[in-house]
Design an enzyme around this catalytic site. Structure first.
Site, mmCIF file in Angstrom:
data_model
loop_
_atom_site.group_PDB
_atom_site.id
_atom_site.type_symbol
_atom_site.label_atom_id
_atom_site.label_comp_id
_atom_site.label_asym_id
_atom_site.label_seq_id
_atom_site.Cartn_x
_atom_site.Cartn_y
_atom_site.Cartn_z
ATOM 1 N N LYS A 124 10.204 5.168 -1.239
ATOM 2 C CA LYS A 124 10.805 4.112 -2.055
ATOM 3 C C LYS A 124 10.765 4.517 -3.525
ATOM 4 C CE LYS A 124 9.389 0.086 0.733
ATOM 5 N NZ LYS A 124 10.729 -0.394 1.105
ATOM 6 N N ARG A 160 10.337 -2.121 12.239
ATOM 7 C CA ARG A 160 10.899 -2.274 13.592
ATOM 8 C C ARG A 160 10.251 -1.288 14.554
ATOM 9 N NH1 ARG A 160 16.722 -1.332 11.120
ATOM 10 N NH2 ARG A 160 15.592 -2.492 9.514
HETATM 11 N N1 BES Z 1 9.018 -3.601 3.975
HETATM 12 C C1 BES Z 1 10.399 -3.307 3.770
HETATM 13 C C2 BES Z 1 11.244 -4.551 3.570
HETATM 14 C C3 BES Z 1 10.970 -5.326 2.308
HETATM 15 C C4 BES Z 1 11.676 -5.033 1.161
HETATM 16 C C5 BES Z 1 10.048 -6.342 2.286
HETATM 17 C C6 BES Z 1 11.432 -5.748 -0.005
HETATM 18 C C7 BES Z 1 9.795 -7.057 1.126
HETATM 19 C C8 BES Z 1 10.496 -6.761 -0.020
HETATM 20 C C9 BES Z 1 10.950 -2.556 4.980
HETATM 21 O O1 BES Z 1 10.057 -1.737 5.632
HETATM 22 C C10 BES Z 1 12.041 -1.668 4.475
HETATM 23 O O2 BES Z 1 11.758 -0.810 3.701
HETATM 24 N N2 BES Z 1 13.246 -1.894 4.957
HETATM 25 C C11 BES Z 1 14.364 -1.098 4.572
HETATM 26 C C12 BES Z 1 15.197 -0.886 5.816
HETATM 27 C C13 BES Z 1 16.326 0.074 5.610
HETATM 28 C C14 BES Z 1 15.811 1.465 5.320
HETATM 29 C C15 BES Z 1 17.185 0.052 6.856
HETATM 30 C C16 BES Z 1 15.151 -1.861 3.522
HETATM 31 O O3 BES Z 1 15.277 -3.074 3.647
HETATM 32 O O4 BES Z 1 15.587 -1.234 2.577
HETATM 33 MN MN MN Z 2 9.878 0.172 4.772
#
Ligand code: BES
Ligand code: MN
Ligand code: ZN
Length: 505
Positions: free
Chosen positions: A283, A357
């Site tokens: 990230k 997931r």
């Molecule tokens: N934990 C994150 C989702 C999240 C984002 C929670 C912001 C709280 C605040 C999750 O694991 C994630 O990173 N999801 C990705 C999925 C994508 C790569 C398909 C996302 O939402 O960017």
């Molecule tokens: Mn994630």
């Protein structure tokens, strides 16, 4: 959390630092309610005149501070706006009570007169419960890591008085239930607010086991060896980049009354990523700021389950907490690696940041093996949930309309907002892989929250299942000014408890 009690003294005699009463009416024309006016009379002040004299306009959660000048034990009187009397619900009462708590002096004893003169939307013990819940949650502050606890609105004691026409029994029962819900929610908040170094999966599993033991839940910790043995490739894959191994914590609540559990079996599954760096699909730095909250689903499950015994729930409940730390390293899963989930389905990991997931699929598959009557997962799953519904409303999905309706009703009763989203068959092929049964992401910028839900659906079989995506509502960077402080919100705890209460009766 403050100590909660029912006070039988009169408002003027109750031993407290702050006394709170309510005013009703639209902003601009708020008047002291019947109980507030009675308190004013006992204090020998014309409360309506006093309020207009200081330009108090009212409106929900608006607070006037009036010194009692020796006419009551409490030196300070708070008048708290409730909005229009006809519109008052349990949720508006929670909010106003939260505002009262946040306006009381730190470390104070606050006495609140539960208003007797309101419409029936929130009546009797539910009214007292709402006041206890709002004030209790509103006084929450996370101070564990402060060397000096400064400037935090934390009550020492909260006393509720019965307004005209409310019975002592109702107020006492409301306080009891409110206190249980506050404690459960604050347990989840504390776990989520804990810095990620201090809740890495093995340590968090141990902490949860201790907490579970204290409230009579049985605990089984599946360690990394057991996960390997059991074929939990998703949890292991996500956890393999971290120097601390993953865990699956299995909590069981067996109601004592009911051998054979007449009200069925519910499985709760929580996403427990103790820190989500994204893994090799790293990230951006500021996106990690709140990623200690990526175990909020797991926290909601242990929070809710901590309350079941005290509330006399008669449903058997299994909690599955999928705990892993998502880190990049020389051992981390690579993009395009293939993992095998519990039950044998395979996934090509095309983005290591779509890890929630992967851990949930294993836990859901495992949960479904016991053919429960219902399974609910709760997860900070997708950033797309924040895009579609924002920070106040969770996404609700599932494969069973009746269960979805139950979750929706429970959330409504709890004052937690959810919105039902579809799981369209038409999008299922977005998850198709050339190499494995699935890949773990869909197409860029397309229905990310639904794709997350569709992925999970593949692992629940025929079990009636609902999925709550709480990415936004789990953590509040601003606080809401009512009963939710900055930081962890405890989202989901009260919805899950109310759902189990409803299935219990
Ligand atoms: N934990 C994150 C989702 C999240 C984002 C929670 C912001 C709280 C605040 C999750 O694991 C994630 O990173 N999801 C990705 C999925 C994508 C790569 C398909 C996302 O939402 O960017
Ligand atoms: Mn994630
Ligand atoms: Zn995550």
């Amino acid at each position: 959390m403050p100590e909660l009690s029912f006070a039988q003294e009169t408002p003027t005699e109750v031993a407290a630092d702050v006394l709170a009463v309510f005013a009703t009416g639209e902003e601009g024309s708020a008047k002291p309610g019947r109980d507030a006016a009675a308190v004013g009379a006992a204090l020998q002040i014309d409360l309506a005149g006093e309020l207009s004299g200081i330009g108090y306009e009212g409106g929900l959660g608006k607070v006037a501070r009036i010194p009692t000048r020796g006419t009551a034990t409490a030196p300070l009187l708070l008048v708290v706006g409730l909005g229009k009397a006809e519109d008052v619900t349990c949720e508006t009462l929670r909010r106003a009570a939260g505002a009262a708590a946040r306006n009381a002096t730190k470390d104070a004893t606050l006495a609140i007169v539960v208003p007797g003169d309101l419409p029936a939307q929130c009546d009797g013990d539910a009214r007292a419960e709402a006041v206890a819940e709002g004030a209790g949650l509103g006084s929450y502050a996370y101070t564990t890591y402060r060397s000096k606890a400064t400037d935090v609105p934390s009550l020492r004691e909260l006393k509720l008085l019965a307004g005209e026409g409310l019975s002592a029994d109702d107020v006492t029962a409301g306080i009891q239930r409110g206190e249980i819900l506050v404690r459960a929610t604050c347990l989840a908040r504390d776990l989520v607010n804990t810095p990620p170094l201090d809740k890495r999966p093995p340590a968090l599993a141990d902490r949860v086991a201790t907490l579970a033991g204290e409230v009579g839940l049985s605990v089984k910790i599946h360690d990394d060896a057991a996960l390997l043995e059991g074929g939990f490739g998703g949890i292991l894959g996500v956890g393999q980049g971290s120097s601390e191994p993953p865990r699956l914590v299995e909590l069981t609540y067996e109601p004592s009354e009911a051998a054979g559990s007449p009200n069925g079996h519910v499985v709760l599954v929580g996403k427990g990523i103790t820190f989500d760096s994204g893994g090799l699909s790293l990230k951006p730095s500021t996106s990690m700021n709140t990623m200690k909250s990526d175990m909020s689903g797991a926290a909601a499950v242990i929070g809710a389950m901590s309350a079941l015994g005290e509330l006399g729930i008669t449903v058997k409940v299994t909690g599955l907490l999928a705990l892993a730390e998502n880190m990049p390293s020389g051992e981390a899963i690579r993009v395009s690696d293939v993992l095998t989930h519990r039950g044998g389905k395979t996934v090509e990991v095309m983005n290591t940041d779509a890890e929630g997931r992967l851990v949930l699929a294993d836990a859901l598959a495992y949960g479904a093996e016991s053919t429960p009557d219902a399974m609910i997962d709760i997860a900070t799953l997708t950033g797309a949930q924040i895009v579609s519904l924002g920070y106040k409303i969770a996404g609700l999905m599932g494969n069973d309309e009746a269960l979805i309706d139950q979750v929706r009703a429970a959330a409504e009763a709890a004052g937690e907002q959810v919105w039902h989203l579809p799981l369209p068959e038409e999008y299922a092929d977005h998850l198709r892989s050339e190499v494995a049964d699935y890949k773990n992401i869909g197409k860029p910028m397309q229905a990310g929250t639904l794709i997350g839900g569709l992925y999970l659906r593949n692992f629940v079989g025929d079990t009636p299942w609902a999925h709550l995506d709480i990415a936004g509502p789990a953590f509040s960077e601003e606080g809401d000014g009512w009963y939710t402080a900055k930081g962890a919100t405890g989202m989901g705890v009260r919805t899950l408890v109310r759902l189990l209460q409803a299935r219990s009766s």
